[in-house]
Enzyme design. Sequence first.
Site, short mmCIF file in Angstrom:
data_model
loop_
_atom_site.label_atom_id
_atom_site.label_comp_id
_atom_site.label_asym_id
_atom_site.label_seq_id
_atom_site.Cartn_x
_atom_site.Cartn_y
_atom_site.Cartn_z
N GLU A 63 -7.20 -40.67 15.85
CA GLU A 63 -7.99 -41.36 16.93
C GLU A 63 -6.95 -42.55 17.66
O GLU A 63 -7.43 -43.02 18.74
CB GLU A 63 -9.20 -41.92 16.41
CG GLU A 63 -10.16 -40.75 16.24
CD GLU A 63 -10.07 -39.90 15.19
OE1 GLU A 63 -9.64 -40.51 14.08
OE2 GLU A 63 -10.06 -38.54 15.49
N LEU A 86 -1.27 -43.35 6.89
CA LEU A 86 -1.31 -41.69 6.39
C LEU A 86 -0.78 -41.56 5.06
O LEU A 86 0.36 -42.03 4.88
CB LEU A 86 -0.72 -40.97 7.43
CG LEU A 86 -1.55 -40.94 8.66
CD1 LEU A 86 -0.49 -40.66 10.00
CD2 LEU A 86 -2.48 -39.86 8.84
N SER A 90 -2.45 -32.58 -0.20
CA SER A 90 -1.88 -31.30 -0.54
C SER A 90 -1.83 -30.28 0.66
O SER A 90 -1.25 -29.10 0.36
CB SER A 90 -2.83 -31.06 -2.00
OG SER A 90 -4.18 -30.94 -1.47
N THR A 91 -2.39 -30.74 1.63
CA THR A 91 -2.24 -29.73 2.85
C THR A 91 -1.39 -30.18 3.85
O THR A 91 -0.81 -31.29 3.58
CB THR A 91 -3.77 -29.37 3.19
OG1 THR A 91 -3.99 -30.83 4.15
CG2 THR A 91 -4.59 -29.33 2.29
N HIS A 93 -2.17 -31.52 6.86
CA HIS A 93 -2.64 -32.48 7.66
C HIS A 93 -1.69 -33.81 8.05
O HIS A 93 -1.83 -33.97 9.09
CB HIS A 93 -4.01 -33.12 7.05
CG HIS A 93 -5.16 -32.40 7.78
ND1 HIS A 93 -5.76 -31.26 7.28
CD2 HIS A 93 -5.97 -32.97 8.68
CE1 HIS A 93 -6.81 -30.94 7.97
NE2 HIS A 93 -7.03 -32.14 8.79
N PHE A 118 4.34 -49.53 16.89
CA PHE A 118 4.41 -48.53 15.75
C PHE A 118 3.65 -48.97 14.37
O PHE A 118 4.43 -49.32 13.36
CB PHE A 118 5.50 -47.63 15.65
CG PHE A 118 5.27 -46.23 14.85
CD1 PHE A 118 4.35 -45.33 15.28
CD2 PHE A 118 6.03 -46.01 13.60
CE1 PHE A 118 3.91 -44.16 14.54
CE2 PHE A 118 5.56 -44.90 12.90
CZ PHE A 118 4.73 -43.99 13.05
N ARG A 132 3.77 -51.58 1.01
CA ARG A 132 4.14 -51.82 2.48
C ARG A 132 3.18 -52.67 2.93
O ARG A 132 3.28 -53.31 4.15
CB ARG A 132 4.52 -50.64 3.35
CG ARG A 132 5.78 -50.00 3.14
CD ARG A 132 6.03 -48.61 2.97
NE ARG A 132 7.34 -48.30 2.40
CZ ARG A 132 7.80 -47.91 1.32
NH1 ARG A 132 6.91 -48.08 0.29
NH2 ARG A 132 8.90 -47.55 0.98
N1 RBF Z 1 -6.72 -40.50 8.67
C1 RBF Z 1 -5.80 -41.51 8.33
O1 RBF Z 1 -5.96 -42.55 8.96
N2 RBF Z 1 -5.08 -41.43 7.30
C2 RBF Z 1 -5.12 -40.37 6.43
O2 RBF Z 1 -4.42 -40.29 5.26
C3 RBF Z 1 -6.04 -39.16 6.84
N3 RBF Z 1 -5.83 -38.08 5.95
C4 RBF Z 1 -6.69 -36.85 6.30
C5 RBF Z 1 -6.64 -35.76 5.63
C6 RBF Z 1 -7.42 -34.40 6.04
C7 RBF Z 1 -7.44 -33.26 5.21
C8 RBF Z 1 -8.16 -34.88 6.99
C9 RBF Z 1 -9.10 -33.75 7.57
C10 RBF Z 1 -8.24 -35.80 7.94
C11 RBF Z 1 -7.57 -37.18 7.53
N4 RBF Z 1 -7.44 -38.29 8.06
C12 RBF Z 1 -6.67 -39.41 8.06
C13 RBF Z 1 -8.56 -38.40 9.40
C14 RBF Z 1 -7.93 -37.93 10.63
O3 RBF Z 1 -6.78 -39.03 11.30
C15 RBF Z 1 -8.87 -38.08 11.63
O4 RBF Z 1 -9.69 -39.23 11.82
C16 RBF Z 1 -9.73 -36.85 11.76
O5 RBF Z 1 -9.17 -35.56 11.60
C17 RBF Z 1 -10.72 -36.63 12.94
O6 RBF Z 1 -10.28 -36.50 14.06
#
Ligand code: RBF
Length: 167
Positions: A63, A86, A90-91, A93, A118, A132
Amino acid sequence: MVVGGLGEVDQKYNGKGIRVGIVHARWNKKIIDNLVLGAKNKLLEFGVVERDIIIESVPGAYELPLATVGMFKKHNVDVVIPIGCLIKGSTMHFEYICDSVSHALMDLQFKIGKPVIFGVLTCLTEEQAEARAGLIPGVMHNHGEDWGACAVEMVVKFGGLSSLKIS
Ligand code: RBF
């Protein structure tokens, strides 16, 4: 041993009068909270006034690009620090979100003509992210501090380019 990042910020600028937006994701909250704190503290240290630091949150890192546009539009800020964390699962994403978010944030700078920092950690493990964010003493410093310093430097040196037409 301290490794990685600027560590001690190498240049100082006067941030008085600069308006800074921080928009952060809520995933991985412990890490995010410290990154936001580090960025805010460094902004204050550089002379940015507390009322000129506007903080909003979004659910996740995906977002952040749209929310960054929102910060410029809603709050008339000079620079935005989008902060996210982030962590690889395991996928696929992780790869998709890292890739799309980093490209979108870079592109925004050229569209808007204002700096976007960034502030997104892209880590393989939670431990890497904690280090970090400055949560593991003696391993690394809080990278949020670098982002705060970077925001002030970029506005001082390259702010106010938004009226230029780049062909
Ligand atoms: N958002 C993060 O800020 N950090 C993450 O590590 C993260 N991992 C995600 C893993 C999966 C499997 C999914 C479905 C979403 C993840 N998101 C993560 C949320 C993503 O940034 C976002 O808010 C949602 O997908 C809704 O658009």
